[in-house]
Design a protein around this motif. Structure first.
Motif, mmCIF file in Angstrom:
data_model
loop_
_atom_site.group_PDB
_atom_site.id
_atom_site.type_symbol
_atom_site.label_atom_id
_atom_site.label_comp_id
_atom_site.label_asym_id
_atom_site.label_seq_id
_atom_site.Cartn_x
_atom_site.Cartn_y
_atom_site.Cartn_z
ATOM 1 N N PRO A 188 -12.615 -3.952 -22.890
ATOM 2 C CA PRO A 188 -13.593 -4.183 -21.818
ATOM 3 C C PRO A 188 -14.790 -5.185 -22.364
ATOM 4 N N MET A 189 -14.412 -5.938 -23.392
ATOM 5 C CA MET A 189 -15.282 -6.882 -24.061
ATOM 6 C C MET A 189 -14.872 -8.427 -23.587
ATOM 7 N N VAL A 190 -14.083 -8.703 -22.693
ATOM 8 C CA VAL A 190 -13.510 -9.874 -22.283
ATOM 9 C C VAL A 190 -14.263 -10.631 -21.020
ATOM 10 N N ILE A 191 -14.507 -9.736 -20.212
ATOM 11 C CA ILE A 191 -14.938 -10.310 -18.869
ATOM 12 C C ILE A 191 -16.442 -10.793 -18.973
ATOM 13 N N GLU A 192 -16.618 -11.868 -18.332
ATOM 14 C CA GLU A 192 -18.057 -12.469 -18.266
ATOM 15 C C GLU A 192 -18.435 -12.757 -16.718
ATOM 16 N N ARG A 193 -19.607 -12.893 -16.474
ATOM 17 C CA ARG A 193 -20.047 -13.339 -15.205
ATOM 18 C C ARG A 193 -19.746 -14.922 -15.031
ATOM 19 N N CYS A 194 -19.252 -15.290 -13.930
ATOM 20 C CA CYS A 194 -18.806 -16.756 -13.836
ATOM 21 C C CYS A 194 -19.995 -17.244 -13.003
ATOM 22 N N ALA A 195 -20.636 -18.171 -13.508
ATOM 23 C CA ALA A 195 -21.713 -18.884 -12.693
ATOM 24 C C ALA A 195 -21.199 -20.191 -12.039
ATOM 25 N N THR A 196 -20.388 -20.745 -13.182
ATOM 26 C CA THR A 196 -19.514 -22.086 -12.765
ATOM 27 C C THR A 196 -18.187 -22.104 -13.161
ATOM 28 N N LEU A 197 -17.180 -22.560 -12.246
ATOM 29 C CA LEU A 197 -15.899 -22.500 -12.911
ATOM 30 C C LEU A 197 -15.419 -23.470 -14.087
ATOM 31 N N PRO A 198 -14.730 -23.021 -14.886
ATOM 32 C CA PRO A 198 -14.281 -24.004 -16.209
ATOM 33 C C PRO A 198 -13.546 -25.110 -15.372
ATOM 34 N N PRO A 199 -13.803 -26.350 -15.810
ATOM 35 C CA PRO A 199 -13.039 -27.434 -15.163
ATOM 36 C C PRO A 199 -11.835 -27.351 -15.406
ATOM 37 N N ASN A 200 -11.262 -26.512 -16.208
ATOM 38 C CA ASN A 200 -9.564 -26.399 -16.531
ATOM 39 C C ASN A 200 -9.066 -25.283 -15.528
ATOM 40 N N PHE A 201 -9.830 -24.772 -14.725
ATOM 41 C CA PHE A 201 -9.712 -23.757 -13.732
ATOM 42 C C PHE A 201 -9.749 -23.924 -12.320
ATOM 43 N N PRO A 202 -9.051 -25.111 -11.821
ATOM 44 C CA PRO A 202 -9.622 -25.753 -10.277
ATOM 45 C C PRO A 202 -9.486 -24.683 -9.315
ATOM 46 N N VAL A 203 -10.130 -23.476 -9.102
ATOM 47 C CA VAL A 203 -9.829 -22.594 -7.989
ATOM 48 C C VAL A 203 -10.778 -23.145 -7.014
ATOM 49 N N THR A 204 -10.388 -23.062 -5.855
ATOM 50 C CA THR A 204 -11.070 -23.487 -4.462
ATOM 51 C C THR A 204 -11.386 -22.520 -3.583
ATOM 52 N N SER A 205 -12.379 -22.672 -2.822
ATOM 53 C CA SER A 205 -12.905 -21.768 -1.945
ATOM 54 C C SER A 205 -11.722 -21.173 -0.904
ATOM 55 N N SER A 206 -11.159 -22.219 -0.626
ATOM 56 C CA SER A 206 -10.168 -21.924 0.512
ATOM 57 C C SER A 206 -8.702 -21.099 -0.116
ATOM 58 N N MET A 207 -8.717 -21.198 -1.400
ATOM 59 C CA MET A 207 -7.747 -20.667 -2.023
ATOM 60 C C MET A 207 -7.865 -19.010 -1.873
ATOM 61 N N VAL A 208 -9.277 -18.638 -2.123
ATOM 62 C CA VAL A 208 -9.685 -17.055 -2.347
ATOM 63 C C VAL A 208 -10.231 -16.750 -1.145
ATOM 64 N N LYS A 209 -10.539 -17.425 -0.234
ATOM 65 C CA LYS A 209 -11.312 -16.928 0.919
ATOM 66 C C LYS A 209 -10.908 -15.778 1.528
ATOM 67 N N SER A 210 -9.358 -15.533 1.495
ATOM 68 C CA SER A 210 -9.112 -14.464 2.534
ATOM 69 C C SER A 210 -9.168 -13.273 1.235
ATOM 70 N N SER A 211 -9.363 -13.422 0.151
ATOM 71 C CA SER A 211 -9.558 -12.154 -0.758
ATOM 72 C C SER A 211 -10.929 -11.731 -0.972
ATOM 73 N N MET A 212 -11.960 -12.565 -0.389
ATOM 74 C CA MET A 212 -13.049 -12.137 -0.638
ATOM 75 C C MET A 212 -13.786 -11.561 0.929
ATOM 76 N N ASP A 213 -14.525 -10.491 0.764
ATOM 77 C CA ASP A 213 -14.858 -9.724 2.137
ATOM 78 C C ASP A 213 -16.093 -10.151 2.743
ATOM 79 N N SER A 214 -16.709 -11.148 2.340
ATOM 80 C CA SER A 214 -18.254 -11.215 2.491
ATOM 81 C C SER A 214 -18.469 -12.291 3.622
#
Length: 717
Positions: free
Chosen positions: A288-314
């Motif tokens: 349980p020691m790996v997880i961190e809060r993500c305030a900004t995405l790392p530059p080598n992890f180009p996730v976009t809002s459109s990619m994950v929109k359907s996975s977020m329910d807010s």
């Protein structure tokens, strides 16, 4: 007596009796009055009660044991404890009462020494474990307890004192000063440093498992249990490897059940496939020691809002969710570029997770390699079932290997042995920090020595079952060792530095919640003990024995080895507050932290698809190709899977002689105030345990690994 500069007076035993006692508290030697009464004459009389421990085989067959009393005015010389060659041996859970007659007054008895002379041939049963010695001055009728709690092996002579004290408080007494230094000098001959510059691990004791000091060896009960578990694992491994055929995911369940049903099996109701179960394991699994809060995405992890929109329910964008504190990341970049065994594969993944409206943490994006590119797609929950499941399996494979090497062995096993070496090499038994910390090193050097010989050695089990193999294991150790800082297991600092300290933003993180409460209970207890013996920061700074611990650990225990020298351990200890934090850190690391990342291994690793340690196909480079058959062919063969299951089973077992947090059968502190604080600590732990049980009742998967009643005092497996 030589070394103490006091005259030796003629002494003899005029009465002797050996008595066995049961487990009934009323029958304990602490409750039984000393019945020998001296007759007034021109001699001086001293009652001596020597209590043999209840450890299995604590008694001894040797009949030439001796005791010496060193007083402020004179000493006795060596006095035979057993009367002759044909006398009965000293039994386990017994005590010997002696009435010693001295020609002149010894003064205040300051040191008790027990000896076991060296024989030409060391016979089985020659070692002797002594709990304590009570001295009853027949002139003053005063009884003083001298805690021992040592194995006295063939050729050993061990001296010990009664009162807990820092060096400053005994400086006026040359006898006590000499006794302390003599203890340290003897220990430094037994506890010598072994350094690992080639792999960057913290230093350890420089002996094999067979040649450890007697005080560090497994007890008989622990040794038997450990051997039985290994045999059970080996037999089951051979049976399952021969008779179990793997051609479907469900058949991995047969392997999982071979050793016995785990407490919380991930295969039940296909729980392992669910995204909320994946998220639960990131919070409350064995790493349980790996997880961190993500305030900004790392530059080598180009996730976009459109990619994950359907996975977020807010309905919010990814950027807004990050600002709100709902996005978390697990980045296993330390796994990047590690050498791999032929025909086995792993990855260095990144995983983005989201706290939904149901307060569940779920994965929403996984990238299996650190460098983005067309051959490194970002897998999403909206992909096919096979693609998404395969991505989670490859993440878990890297996570499992990182857990065993970096989280488990390096930051718990290795560092606790290093701390133990620093304490044993520099502090006498009477030192308050020694008495506080010693219970938390029990069996740690013994299990680590075996691990270095069979588990993490070249060609050992880890090299056989991990995709990274021997070369990758050594490189991961080097990277982990260079990056390691002792405060990584300070849970208060750690959760804050990772941004996961707010339960309102990240609910259900029971490792954090229970761990912080345990830390606070330990810290309060430690502070009471430390402040009892150190009245000021100047006392801490002026304690040369304590400062020797810091210097030894900084220089020899945590050498640079390509990383930061000391790895967070200070060159000196300058305040009571700093000392309290360090002692709390050591206790927490060897007890709560290790229990939380160790005893759930069978739960996590018994079902291979949930957390394999190697994969047989390369990580996928495109989407839409994987199917159920791909998952089966990617997972390790049945022999490798069985070996991991057996390893997880063995490492999750508790011995019959296990000691749990708050239990101190070795009563090293003789002071009433310390005993009161120990009892208060026990009550706090009992209340916390009850609170956790109540909290767990509505949970689908209770979090039990930090229940105080299940947290071991030390690393024993």
């Amino acid at each position: 007596m030589a070394g103490y500069n006091v005259p030796e007076v003629r002494s003899s035993v005029c009465q002797r009796e050996q008595i066995c006692y049961g487990k009934d508290a009323t029958d304990h030697p602490s409750k039984k009055p000393f019945k020998f009464i001296s007759t007034p004459d021109r001699h001086f009389y001293y009652g001596v009660r020597i209590v043999t421990g209840s450890e299995y085989d604590a008694g001894t067959m040797d009949n030439d044991l001796y005791v010496t009393l060193v007083g402020s005015k004179a000493c006795t010389g060596k006095i035979n404890i057993i009367s002759g060659f044909l006398s009965s041996p000293i039994a386990t859970q017994s005590y010997v009462d002696l009435l010693i007659q001295c020609k002149s007054d010894l003064g205040e008895v300051l040191v008790v020494s027990l000896g076991n002379p060296k024989n030409w041939i060391t016979m089985p049963g020659s070692e002797w474990f002594v709990d304590f010695v009570d001295i009853i001055d027949q002139q003053t009728k005063k009884t003083v307890r001298f805690p021992c709690y040592h194995w006295i092996a063939d050729g050993d002579s061990i001296g010990f004192t009664s009162k807990t004290a820092i060096l400053k408080d005994v400086m006026p007494n040359s006898i006590l000063v000499r006794q302390r230094q003599s203890t340290i000098d003897q220990r430094r001959l037994k506890y010598k440093w072994q350094v690992f510059p080639e792999i960057g691990l913290p230093s350890a004791i420089d002996v094999s498992s067979l040649n450890l000091p007697s005080d560090e060896q497994f007890g008989t009960v622990k040794g038997i249990d450990f051997t039985k578990d290994i045999i059970a694992g080996a037999v089951t491994l051979e049976f399952t490897a021969v008779f179990t055929k793997i051609d479907s995911l469900s058949q991995y369940e047969q392997l999982a059940k071979a050793m016995g049903k785990p407490e919380f099996p991930t295969y039940e109701l296909s729980r392992w496939m669910r995204d909320e179960e994946f998220g639960r394991q990131m919070l409350n699994g064995v790493n349980p020691m790996v997880i961190e809060r993500c305030a900004t995405l790392p530059p080598n992890f180009p996730v976009t809002s459109s990619m994950v929109k359907s996975s977020m329910d807010s309905g919010l964008s990814l950027e807004d969710e990050m600002k709100a504190g709902h996005i978390y990341i697990c980045n296993l970049k330390m796994m990047d570029g590690l050498p791999l065994r032929d025909c086995f594969y792993s990855s260095a993944p990144l995983c983005l997770l989201y706290v939904n409206k149901a307060n569940q943490l779920v994965p929403i994006a996984i990238q299996l390699k650190q460098e983005p590119g067309s051959d490194n797609p970002i897998f999403l929950p909206t992909d096919s079932w096979a693609d998404w499941t395969l991505a989670k399996m490859y993440y878990q494979c890297a996570h499992a290997q990182f857990h065993q090497i970096a989280t488990h062995y390096l930051s718990c096993h290795a560092v606790m042995e290093t701390y133990g070496m620093g304490i044993m090499r520099n502090l006498p038994d009477a030192h308050p920090v020694y008495r506080l910390l010693r219970p938390h090193f029990r069996y740690t050097m013994a299990i680590n020595a075996r691990a270095r010989e069979t588990l993490i050695n070249d060609g050992g089990i880890i090299d056989i079952v991990f995709a990274i193999g021997g070369e990758g294991r050594r490189e991961l150790m080097r990277r982990g060792g260079a990056a390691y800082n002792i405060h990584w297991t300070n849970i208060k600092r750690n959760v804050k530095s990772r941004g996961v300290d707010d339960p309102n933003l990240l609910p259900g993180y029971y490792y954090r919640d229970d761990g912080l409460k345990l830390w606070q209970a330990m810290e309060d207890f430690v502070a009471k003990i430390i402040n009892e013996f150190y009245s000021s920061d100047e006392d801490v700074q002026g304690d040369s024995e304590l400062q020797n611990v810091a210097s030894d650990l900084y220089t020899n225990g945590f050498p640079a080895n390509g990383g930061e020298q000391g790895h967070g351990f200070p060159k000196s200890i300058d305040s009571r507050e700093q000392l309290v934090e360090l002692c709390t850190l050591i206790i927490f690391t060897g007890s709560a932290q290790h229990s939380s990342i160790n005893f759930g291994q069978y739960d996590m690793y018994s079902y291979t698809p949930n957390a394999a340690t190697s994969m047989r196909l390369p990580p996928p480079t495109t989407k839409g190709v994987a199917n159920n058959d791909t998952l089966i062919r990617s997972l390790p063969d049945k022999y490798t899977g069985s070996l991991v299951i057996a390893m997880g089973f063995i490492l999750s077992q508790h011995s019959k002689d296990e000691r749990y947090l708050g239990t101190f059968p070795t009563e090293r502190f003789t002071e009433d105030k310390a005993q009161v604080e120990i009892e208060n600590f026990r009550k706090t732990l009992t209340n916390l345990d009850a609170d956790i049980v109540e909290r767990n009742k509505p949970l689908d998967v209770p979090y039990v690994y930090m229940r105080p009643s299940r947290v071991t005092n030390s690393i024993t497996i």
